[in-house]
Design an enzyme around this catalytic site. Structure first.
Site, PDB file in Angstrom:
ATOM      1  N   GLU A 136       1.138  -1.068  -0.498  1.00  0.00           N
ATOM      2  CA  GLU A 136       0.441   0.028  -0.328  1.00  0.00           C
ATOM      3  C   GLU A 136       0.874   0.863  -0.034  1.00  0.00           C
ATOM      4  OE1 GLU A 136      -2.786   2.654  -0.472  1.00  0.00           O
ATOM      5  OE2 GLU A 136      -3.114   0.552  -0.410  1.00  0.00           O
TER       6      GLU A 136
ATOM      7  N   HIS B  83       3.381   1.318  -1.450  1.00  0.00           N
ATOM      8  CA  HIS B  83       3.982   1.704  -2.903  1.00  0.00           C
ATOM      9  C   HIS B  83       3.147   2.504  -3.542  1.00  0.00           C
ATOM     10  CE1 HIS B  83       7.083  -1.440  -2.104  1.00  0.00           C
ATOM     11  NE2 HIS B  83       7.940  -0.306  -2.511  1.00  0.00           N
TER      12      HIS B  83
ATOM     13  N   GLN C 171      22.687  -1.626  -5.188  1.00  0.00           N
ATOM     14  CA  GLN C 171      22.751  -0.859  -4.578  1.00  0.00           C
ATOM     15  C   GLN C 171      22.579  -2.286  -2.715  1.00  0.00           C
ATOM     16  OE1 GLN C 171      18.860   0.980  -5.098  1.00  0.00           O
ATOM     17  NE2 GLN C 171      17.989   0.308  -2.902  1.00  0.00           N
TER      18      GLN C 171
ATOM     19  N   SER D 199       8.339  -3.573   2.267  1.00  0.00           N
ATOM     20  CA  SER D 199       8.324  -5.002   1.732  1.00  0.00           C
ATOM     21  C   SER D 199       9.389  -6.015   2.661  1.00  0.00           C
ATOM     22  CB  SER D 199       9.552  -5.092   0.333  1.00  0.00           C
ATOM     23  OG  SER D 199       8.679  -4.182  -0.517  1.00  0.00           O
TER      24      SER D 199
END
Length: 279
Positions: free
Chosen positions: A35, A37, A61, A186
């Protein structure tokens, strides 16, 4: 919704949209969408005619000891979510299409990226800046939307945009949280039930710091000590708990309400979470 894996094809499509006079928004993500994102995509839809969402777990990264290989990947679910909130295009490149085998050029911000996350993960922001600059060149957006949860990342990207004269407006969107306060991430998928319950100490510590400032507390060291004690008591080991100037990211001694923030990063059982609040 259009889907692209080729940078050249996406660039051509975006250029065609530009010729039609359309305002283009970009929402860069590493996928495993939630949600948080989706709120970025919705905000971009409010501001732009066309919204492009990139879904790419960027290897540059991640340090060698980090979770690049294990990072959650759910491309089909991500595409369905993008369609559901009205994204116009999704970009799903592979590392080989984003980085030539002999790639030797990097984009590095060398001031704001040195502290906090940069101190803990020295190559992280070099990878972030490089991939975001590449996405900017491919899409050539008018607006790009990033989440406040990665507070330092937004500041670093804004500095890169300013210093390299990218003609792009950077929007920092608010953190989206679960009803119990945990910031959407995530990496929350890694949490066991016990660890998830304990992780609420991070957002609780930030709320208590904000409430203390609202009640008149101005001593940054006292705020940091209280937040560090609260997270440690729940089994989370802080990498940092820092009150900073919200623009320069420099540590401060005295909170200036409206211009200060608290950032923290904590570890437990091999998992690392970050969170922050404006004070």
């Amino acid at each position: 919704m259009e889907t692209f894996t080729s940078p050249d094809e996406l660039h051509a499509w975006c250029a065609a949209q530009k010729r039609l006079g359309r305002v283009i928004g970009l929402v860069p993500t590493m996928g495993s969408l939630h949600e948080g994102h989706l709120s970025l995509i919705r905000l971009a839809k409010e501001k732009c005619d066309i919204v492009v969402v990139s879904i790419f777990v960027n290897p540059t990264q991640f340090a060698p000891n980090e979770d690049y290989a294990a990072y959650p990947r759910h491309e089909e679910d991500d595409l369905a979510l993008c369609r559901g909130v009205g994204a116009d295009a999704a970009y799903l490149p592979t590392p080989a299409t984003m980085y030539a085998e002999d790639a030797s050029t990097w984009v590095a911000e060398t001031l704001l990226a040195k502290t906090l996350e940069g101190a803990e993960r020295p190559t992280h922001f070099r990878g972030v800046c490089t991939v975001v600059a590449k996405l900017f060149n491919i899409v050539q957006p008018d607006i790009a939307v990033f989440g406040q949860k990665d507070f330092q990342q937004v500041a670093v990207i804004r500095r890169m945009v300013r210093d390299l004269n990218f003609p792009i407006q950077i929007i920092r969107a608010p953190i989206v949280r679960d009803p119990d306060g945990l910031a959407k991430s995530s990496r929350n998928a890694y949490l066991t039930p016990d660890a998830r319950e304990a992780a609420l100490s991070l957002s609780r510590a930030l709320r208590e710091a904000a409430a203390a400032v609202a009640a008149g507390e101005r001593d940054a060291r006292r705020l940091e000590a209280a937040a560090r004690a609260a997270t440690t008591a729940s089994g989370w080991i802080p990498d940092y708990v820092q009150v900073i100037d919200a623009e320069t990211l420099t540590p401060i001694q005295t909170v200036l309400p409206g211009a200060s923030a608290m950032l923290l990063a904590c570890r437990r059982d091999g998992l690392r979470l970050i969170d922050n609040t404006l004070l």
